[in-house]
Design a protein around this motif. Structure first.
Motif, PDB file in Angstrom:
ATOM      1  N   UNK A  52       0.849  -1.195   0.000  1.00 14.81           N
ATOM      2  CA  UNK A  52       0.000   0.000   0.000  1.00 14.81           C
ATOM      3  C   UNK A  52       0.879   1.237   0.000  1.00 14.81           C
ATOM      4  N   UNK A  53       0.557   2.165  -0.872  1.00 17.14           N
ATOM      5  CA  UNK A  53       1.271   3.430  -0.941  1.00 17.14           C
ATOM      6  C   UNK A  53       0.236   4.531  -0.848  1.00 17.14           C
ATOM      7  N   UNK A  54       0.450   5.495   0.024  1.00 19.11           N
ATOM      8  CA  UNK A  54      -0.596   6.452   0.339  1.00 19.11           C
ATOM      9  C   UNK A  54      -0.638   7.702  -0.518  1.00 19.11           C
ATOM     10  N   UNK A  55       0.217   7.817  -1.533  1.00 18.74           N
ATOM     11  CA  UNK A  55       0.088   9.003  -2.373  1.00 18.74           C
ATOM     12  C   UNK A  55       0.636   8.762  -3.767  1.00 18.74           C
ATOM     13  N   UNK A  56       0.271   9.650  -4.653  1.00 14.71           N
ATOM     14  CA  UNK A  56       0.704   9.651  -6.035  1.00 14.71           C
ATOM     15  C   UNK A  56       2.197   9.970  -6.065  1.00 14.71           C
ATOM     16  N   UNK A  57       3.002   9.196  -6.790  1.00 15.94           N
ATOM     17  CA  UNK A  57       4.443   9.419  -6.818  1.00 15.94           C
ATOM     18  C   UNK A  57       4.840  10.529  -7.778  1.00 15.94           C
ATOM     19  N   UNK A  58       4.000  10.910  -8.702  1.00 17.61           N
ATOM     20  CA  UNK A  58       4.338  11.971  -9.644  1.00 17.61           C
ATOM     21  C   UNK A  58       5.108  11.434 -10.841  1.00 17.61           C
ATOM     22  N   UNK A  59       5.042  12.168 -11.919  1.00 17.89           N
ATOM     23  CA  UNK A  59       5.653  11.686 -13.158  1.00 17.89           C
ATOM     24  C   UNK A  59       7.172  11.764 -13.133  1.00 17.89           C
ATOM     25  N   UNK A  60       7.767  12.466 -12.171  1.00 19.42           N
ATOM     26  CA  UNK A  60       9.217  12.578 -12.124  1.00 19.42           C
ATOM     27  C   UNK A  60       9.879  11.415 -11.394  1.00 19.42           C
ATOM     28  N   UNK A  61       9.112  10.521 -10.806  1.00 19.87           N
ATOM     29  CA  UNK A  61       9.690   9.401 -10.081  1.00 19.87           C
ATOM     30  C   UNK A  61       9.496   8.095 -10.840  1.00 19.87           C
ATOM     31  N   UNK A  62      10.531   7.265 -10.794  1.00 15.90           N
ATOM     32  CA  UNK A  62      10.514   5.940 -11.387  1.00 15.90           C
ATOM     33  C   UNK A  62      10.510   4.949 -10.229  1.00 15.90           C
ATOM     34  N   UNK A  63       9.564   4.005 -10.253  1.00 18.36           N
ATOM     35  CA  UNK A  63       9.439   3.053  -9.150  1.00 18.36           C
ATOM     36  C   UNK A  63       9.571   1.620  -9.658  1.00 18.36           C
ATOM     37  N   UNK A  64      10.079   0.751  -8.794  1.00 17.79           N
ATOM     38  CA  UNK A  64      10.213  -0.666  -9.127  1.00 17.79           C
ATOM     39  C   UNK A  64      10.114  -1.480  -7.853  1.00 17.79           C
ATOM     40  N   UNK A 112      18.450 -13.071 -12.708  1.00 17.47           N
ATOM     41  CA  UNK A 112      18.673 -11.825 -13.448  1.00 17.47           C
ATOM     42  C   UNK A 112      17.540 -11.642 -14.455  1.00 17.47           C
ATOM     43  N   UNK A 113      17.036 -10.434 -14.519  1.00 17.43           N
ATOM     44  CA  UNK A 113      15.906 -10.156 -15.408  1.00 17.43           C
ATOM     45  C   UNK A 113      14.564 -10.356 -14.731  1.00 17.43           C
ATOM     46  N   UNK A 114      14.552 -11.075 -13.619  1.00 14.96           N
ATOM     47  CA  UNK A 114      13.333 -11.270 -12.836  1.00 14.96           C
ATOM     48  C   UNK A 114      13.541 -10.803 -11.409  1.00 14.96           C
ATOM     49  N   UNK A 115      14.532  -9.915 -11.219  1.00 15.66           N
ATOM     50  CA  UNK A 115      14.852  -9.427  -9.887  1.00 15.66           C
ATOM     51  C   UNK A 115      14.172  -8.107  -9.555  1.00 15.66           C
ATOM     52  N   UNK A 116      13.588  -7.457 -10.560  1.00 16.21           N
ATOM     53  CA  UNK A 116      12.844  -6.229 -10.306  1.00 16.21           C
ATOM     54  C   UNK A 116      11.766  -6.067 -11.373  1.00 16.21           C
ATOM     55  N   UNK A 117      10.763  -5.298 -11.030  1.00 15.52           N
ATOM     56  CA  UNK A 117       9.653  -5.049 -11.948  1.00 15.52           C
ATOM     57  C   UNK A 117       9.230  -3.594 -11.821  1.00 15.52           C
ATOM     58  N   UNK A 118       9.314  -2.830 -12.909  1.00 16.31           N
ATOM     59  CA  UNK A 118       8.896  -1.419 -12.845  1.00 16.31           C
ATOM     60  C   UNK A 118       7.382  -1.306 -12.679  1.00 16.31           C
ATOM     61  N   UNK A 119       6.961  -0.282 -11.955  1.00 18.70           N
ATOM     62  CA  UNK A 119       5.530  -0.009 -11.786  1.00 18.70           C
ATOM     63  C   UNK A 119       5.295   1.489 -11.915  1.00 18.70           C
ATOM     64  N   UNK A 120       4.156   1.845 -12.465  1.00 22.30           N
ATOM     65  CA  UNK A 120       3.764   3.244 -12.615  1.00 22.30           C
ATOM     66  C   UNK A 120       2.832   3.604 -11.473  1.00 22.30           C
ATOM     67  N   UNK A 121       3.217   4.599 -10.697  1.00 22.57           N
ATOM     68  CA  UNK A 121       2.404   5.008  -9.559  1.00 22.57           C
ATOM     69  C   UNK A 121       1.893   6.430  -9.736  1.00 22.57           C
ATOM     70  N   UNK A 122       1.560   6.755 -10.957  1.00 23.37           N
ATOM     71  CA  UNK A 122       1.010   8.058 -11.286  1.00 23.37           C
ATOM     72  C   UNK A 122      -0.473   7.867 -11.571  1.00 23.37           C
ATOM     73  N   UNK A 123      -1.275   8.764 -11.074  1.00 19.15           N
ATOM     74  CA  UNK A 123      -2.699   8.710 -11.370  1.00 19.15           C
ATOM     75  C   UNK A 123      -2.908   9.304 -12.757  1.00 19.15           C
TER      76      UNK A 123
END
Length: 165
Positions: free
Chosen positions: A87-99, A115-126
């Motif tokens: 759970x994340x309580x706020x919009x991360x904004x378009x300037x942040x990259x999350x994984x 390798x290659x399955x160690x991280x997954x990018x996610x978009x947390x922008x509304x």
């Protein structure tokens, strides 16, 4: 007959559960990141019919500014069933990259990070999406020794170009 101490403990427990359920989130400011963690029992690099979920694997959601690389660790989570929900309580904004990143596996013999399955990018922008749930790609650990039937499984998938197991 219940004592005052017992009643107080029960009310405190109910209150704690209520706080966990509410958690400070409103429909407007809350995102959920969901995904799976698995053990690649054939060392195939993808999910097969003998891949197993890892209960108790730990993951972390990390966000950083795309220009400065200044990072923040938002949440760590330990899953119970091979699935996690952060759970994340706020919009991360378009300037942040999350994984979401793998941290550890409690399964002996399946602790090597794939390798290659160690991280997954996610978009947390509304961005007008209909849901606040963001799905991350599955994350995987490699089994030290592949299962004996992996050669047949990969052969059935027409992927047996490598050594037979």
């Amino acid at each position: 007959m219940m004592t005052t101490a017992t009643m107080t403990m029960r009310f405190a427990a109910v209150g704690a559960v209520a706080l966990l359920l509410v958690g400070g989130c409103t429909a407007d400011n809350c995102f959920f990141v969901e995904g799976e963690v698995y053990c690649d029992t054939c060392r195939a690099g993808f999910v097969t019919n003998v891949t197993t979920p890892i209960q108790g694997a730990k993951v972390r959601l990390e966000c950083r500014h795309f220009m400065t690389a200044a990072g923040t660790v938002e949440r760590s989570a330990e899953n119970v069933t091979g699935n996690y929900k952060i759970e994340l309580k706020d919009n991360r904004g378009s300037e942040e990259v999350c994984a979401v990143r793998l941290l550890s596996s409690p399964v002996p013999g399946c602790t090597e990070i794939e390798k290659g399955r160690d991280s997954a990018p996610v978009t947390l922008v509304d961005a007008g999406l209909a849901t606040k749930v963001r799905r991350a790609s599955a994350l995987g650990f490699l089994k030290t020794e592949p299962l004996p039937n992996c050669g047949k499984i990969l052969s059935d998938l027409a992927l047996s170009t490598g050594p037979s197991y």
